[in-house]
Design an enzyme around this catalytic site. Structure first.
Site, PDB file in Angstrom:
ATOM      1  N   CYS A  13      38.002  57.179  -3.179  1.00  0.00           N
ATOM      2  CA  CYS A  13      39.057  57.676  -3.676  1.00  0.00           C
ATOM      3  C   CYS A  13      40.175  57.134  -2.774  1.00  0.00           C
ATOM      4  O   CYS A  13      39.904  56.521  -1.736  1.00  0.00           O
ATOM      5  CB  CYS A  13      38.823  59.325  -3.438  1.00  0.00           C
ATOM      6  SG  CYS A  13      38.765  60.134  -1.849  1.00  0.00           S
ATOM      7  N   SER A  14      41.342  57.101  -3.098  1.00  0.00           N
ATOM      8  CA  SER A  14      42.425  56.400  -2.184  1.00  0.00           C
ATOM      9  C   SER A  14      42.787  57.001  -0.891  1.00  0.00           C
ATOM     10  O   SER A  14      42.948  56.250   0.131  1.00  0.00           O
ATOM     11  CB  SER A  14      43.576  56.301  -3.344  1.00  0.00           C
ATOM     12  OG  SER A  14      43.451  55.440  -4.365  1.00  0.00           O
ATOM     13  N   THR A  15      43.103  58.427  -0.871  1.00  0.00           N
ATOM     14  CA  THR A  15      43.552  59.002   0.066  1.00  0.00           C
ATOM     15  C   THR A  15      42.527  59.879   1.129  1.00  0.00           C
ATOM     16  O   THR A  15      41.670  60.506   0.345  1.00  0.00           O
ATOM     17  CB  THR A  15      44.823  59.538  -0.034  1.00  0.00           C
ATOM     18  OG1 THR A  15      44.551  60.597  -0.845  1.00  0.00           O
ATOM     19  CG2 THR A  15      45.964  58.783  -0.476  1.00  0.00           C
TER      20      THR A  15
END
Length: 337
Positions: free
Chosen positions: A103-105
């Site tokens: 996931c990105s964050t």
């Protein structure tokens, strides 16, 4: 007297057909989902007359075959369960899956992806996960997962090593990057599998499937650009309405007025600082730092000086226009060097 050869039962498969069937049935069928040791099935559950193409092409020597018939002893056309074909125990037949979740964050969660990969039969020690943006070119866990898949394939060349992700955008959103990944998987004999998204299922990066994968990769990149443009438009609209993102200011206008009044009375910033309380944000209820107060005073002075500077510039320009400036004669201007 004429010699007669051995009588062959037409229902008995030839040794070559038997060998082909044994080699094919060492693998599970990607199309009908039949497990190793059984022939392919139709939608109604009947044994098919020939193995599905996606299954017999897993055998290297049958890769260019047009059709591999199912032997008669497997009872083609019958819905009953045939006896499993003999499997050579020296050659492992189970697929080996390496999972990857991303996931990105830091605020996002990986639990849904990890649960989906675990339910798909991938042990936790074979799942690599990280929280990192696709814009970062070097992703440590992603590289480790690919390296593990290559090592497994090198030690078990007869197994299908499948690199499994939840959906395509977990790998990347750039078409060039995804196409390069497909080439990498092909070069090392790895297979890509996606559990959701526009292209779910097992994806073999060879043959016509490569074109379809490139198409969906381009679509994913277009989707990312659309999201980016929509975000920028939303920020621009909010800015025109006076709404700006980011953290709330430490020194608000209500705090700045008493600071200016007390500074005019001769007090120093160090004397004023203990009496100020931050109203919002993570440091709510604490005292602002001396540096924050000085920055707020500098910004206030800049704002106050700007209108005065603009007004003075307009006044100077008006004086210049009204001034009686002597003009040069045309002949004098021509003689000027």
């Amino acid at each position: 007297m004429r010699k007669s050869g051995p009588v062959t039962d037409p229902q008995t498969p030839s040794p070559s057909e038997q060998s082909d069937a044994d080699d094919v049935e060492r693998h599970a069928c990607p199309k009908c989902g039949t497990q190793p040791g059984s022939p392919c099935r139709s939608r109604s559950g009947a044994v098919t007359s020939a193995y599905h193409t996606r299954r017999f092409t897993l055998v290297p020597r049958l890769k260019k075959a047009l059709r591999v018939p199912t032997p008669a002893d497997r009872r083609p056309g019958q819905p009953g369960t045939p006896p499993p074909a003999p499997i050579d125990s020296d050659l492992p037949s189970a697929d080996i899956r390496i999972g990857y979740a991303r996931c990105s964050t830091l605020g996002q969660e990986l639990d849904s992806q990890l649960d989906a990969l675990s339910k798909h039969g991938i042990p936790r020690d074979k799942i690599f996960s990280e929280k990192i943006s696709t814009r970062v070119r070097v992703r440590p866990k992603f590289e480790e997962a690919l390296r593990t898949a290559r090592e497994v394939k090198a030690h078990a060349p007869h197994c299908r090593v499948i690199f499994t992700v939840y959906e395509m955008k977990r790998l990347g959103r750039d078409a060039a990057e995804l196409t390069a990944l497909a080439d990498h998987l092909t070069a090392h004999g790895l297979i890509l599998e996606m559990l959701a998204g526009p292209l779910p299922g097992i994806y073999d990066p060879t043959g016509p499937g490569k074109l379809l994968f490139a198409f969906f990769a381009a679509m994913a990149e277009t989707e990312r650009e659309n999201i980016r443009e929509s975000t920028l438009e939303g920020l621009d609209t909010a800015a025109r309405k006076g709404k700006h993102g980011g953290r709330p200011p430490v020194i608000t206008d209500d705090m700045l007025h008493p600071v200016l009044r007390r500074r005019a009375g001769g007090e120093s910033v160090e004397q004023i600082q203990p009496d100020l309380i931050i109203p919002t944000g993570k440091r709510k209820g604490q005292n602002p730092s001396v540096a924050s107060i000085y920055r707020a005073l500098a910004e206030h002075a800049k704002r106050e000086a700007y209108p005065e500077a603009v007004e003075q510039a307009h006044a100077d320009f008006a004086d210049l226009r009204n001034a009686d400036v002597p003009r040069l004669r045309p002949d004098a201007a021509a003689l000027r060097p």
